[in-house]
Write a protein that holds these residues in place. Structure first.
Motif, PDB file in Angstrom:
ATOM      1  N   LYS A  98       0.834  -1.199   0.000  1.00 30.79           N
ATOM      2  CA  LYS A  98       0.000   0.000   0.000  1.00 30.79           C
ATOM      3  C   LYS A  98       0.871   1.253   0.000  1.00 30.79           C
ATOM      4  CE  LYS A  98      -4.070   1.929   0.218  1.00 30.79           C
ATOM      5  NZ  LYS A  98      -5.069   1.807  -0.827  1.00 30.79           N
ATOM      6  N   TYR A 141       3.919   1.536  -1.167  1.00 30.62           N
ATOM      7  CA  TYR A 141       4.509   1.618  -2.496  1.00 30.62           C
ATOM      8  C   TYR A 141       3.523   2.243  -3.480  1.00 30.62           C
ATOM      9  CZ  TYR A 141       6.148   0.086  -7.086  1.00 30.62           C
ATOM     10  OH  TYR A 141       6.530   0.052  -8.399  1.00 30.62           O
ATOM     11  N   GLU A 142       2.295   1.743  -3.481  1.00 30.06           N
ATOM     12  CA  GLU A 142       1.278   2.246  -4.403  1.00 30.06           C
ATOM     13  C   GLU A 142       0.979   3.725  -4.176  1.00 30.06           C
ATOM     14  OE1 GLU A 142      -1.939  -0.440  -3.627  1.00 30.06           O
ATOM     15  OE2 GLU A 142      -1.139  -1.990  -4.958  1.00 30.06           O
ATOM     16  N   LEU A 143       0.815   4.110  -2.919  1.00 29.94           N
ATOM     17  CA  LEU A 143       0.499   5.507  -2.606  1.00 29.94           C
ATOM     18  C   LEU A 143       1.668   6.438  -2.933  1.00 29.94           C
ATOM     19  CD1 LEU A 143      -1.408   5.039   0.762  1.00 29.94           C
ATOM     20  CD2 LEU A 143      -2.380   5.732  -1.438  1.00 29.94           C
ATOM     21  N   ARG A 144       2.892   5.957  -2.674  1.00 31.24           N
ATOM     22  CA  ARG A 144       4.075   6.764  -2.986  1.00 31.24           C
ATOM     23  C   ARG A 144       4.159   7.005  -4.487  1.00 31.24           C
ATOM     24  NH1 ARG A 144       8.827   5.447  -4.879  1.00 31.24           N
ATOM     25  NH2 ARG A 144       8.723   3.232  -4.367  1.00 31.24           N
ATOM     26  N   LYS A 145       3.964   5.954  -5.267  1.00 35.68           N
ATOM     27  CA  LYS A 145       4.004   6.075  -6.722  1.00 35.68           C
ATOM     28  C   LYS A 145       2.902   7.007  -7.222  1.00 35.68           C
ATOM     29  CE  LYS A 145       7.203   3.382  -8.455  1.00 35.68           C
ATOM     30  NZ  LYS A 145       8.253   3.942  -9.276  1.00 35.68           N
ATOM     31  N   LYS A 146       1.700   6.847  -6.678  1.00 35.14           N
ATOM     32  CA  LYS A 146       0.567   7.677  -7.082  1.00 35.14           C
ATOM     33  C   LYS A 146       0.841   9.154  -6.780  1.00 35.14           C
ATOM     34  CE  LYS A 146      -4.419   8.080  -6.531  1.00 35.14           C
ATOM     35  NZ  LYS A 146      -5.615   7.561  -5.863  1.00 35.14           N
ATOM     36  N   ALA A 147       1.553   9.411  -5.690  1.00 30.86           N
ATOM     37  CA  ALA A 147       1.901  10.780  -5.306  1.00 30.86           C
ATOM     38  C   ALA A 147       3.070  11.318  -6.127  1.00 30.86           C
ATOM     39  CB  ALA A 147       2.244  10.842  -3.816  1.00 30.86           C
ATOM     40  N   GLY A 148       3.687  10.456  -6.936  1.00 29.59           N
ATOM     41  CA  GLY A 148       4.806  10.877  -7.771  1.00 29.59           C
ATOM     42  C   GLY A 148       6.100  11.091  -7.004  1.00 29.59           C
ATOM     43  N   LEU A 194       1.618  11.588   2.582  1.00 28.89           N
ATOM     44  CA  LEU A 194       0.738  10.948   1.601  1.00 28.89           C
ATOM     45  C   LEU A 194      -0.740  11.295   1.801  1.00 28.89           C
ATOM     46  CD1 LEU A 194       2.440   7.437   1.384  1.00 28.89           C
ATOM     47  CD2 LEU A 194       2.714   9.388  -0.164  1.00 28.89           C
ATOM     48  N   HIS A 252      -2.946  10.259   4.009  1.00 26.51           N
ATOM     49  CA  HIS A 252      -3.779   9.091   4.267  1.00 26.51           C
ATOM     50  C   HIS A 252      -3.655   8.737   5.741  1.00 26.51           C
ATOM     51  CE1 HIS A 252      -4.044   8.520  -0.055  1.00 26.51           C
ATOM     52  NE2 HIS A 252      -4.972   7.599   0.181  1.00 26.51           N
TER      53      HIS A 252
END
Length: 75
Positions: free
Chosen positions: A4, A6-13, A52, A54
């Protein structure tokens, strides 16, 4: 691995290097934590949740739960 996160970090750029800088740790230390090889400190978890935008519970699952979800097998 903290999927999760990893996904949020990537989504945040954000890169691992950028996250490491926000936590005042080395990029390698951050990488090992994101991979689940070492644990995040509670203070780091709160910083990450803030960065993030969240809830901390949305990002970090207990290890036992994480393993069960990843393997598909109850532990």
């Amino acid at each position: 691995m903290q999927i999760k996160l990893y996904e949020l970090r990537k989504k945040a750029g954000l890169t691992q290097a950028q996250m490491a800088k926000k936590l005042d740790i080395s990029e390698n230390s951050y990488r090992m934590k994101e991979l689940g090889r070492t644990d995040f400190k509670s203070t780091e978890m709160f910083i990450i949740a803030d960065v993030l935008k969240h809830d901390i519970n949305e990002i970090f699952l207990p290890k036992k739960t994480t393993k069960r979800l990843l393997s598909g097998q109850p532990s």
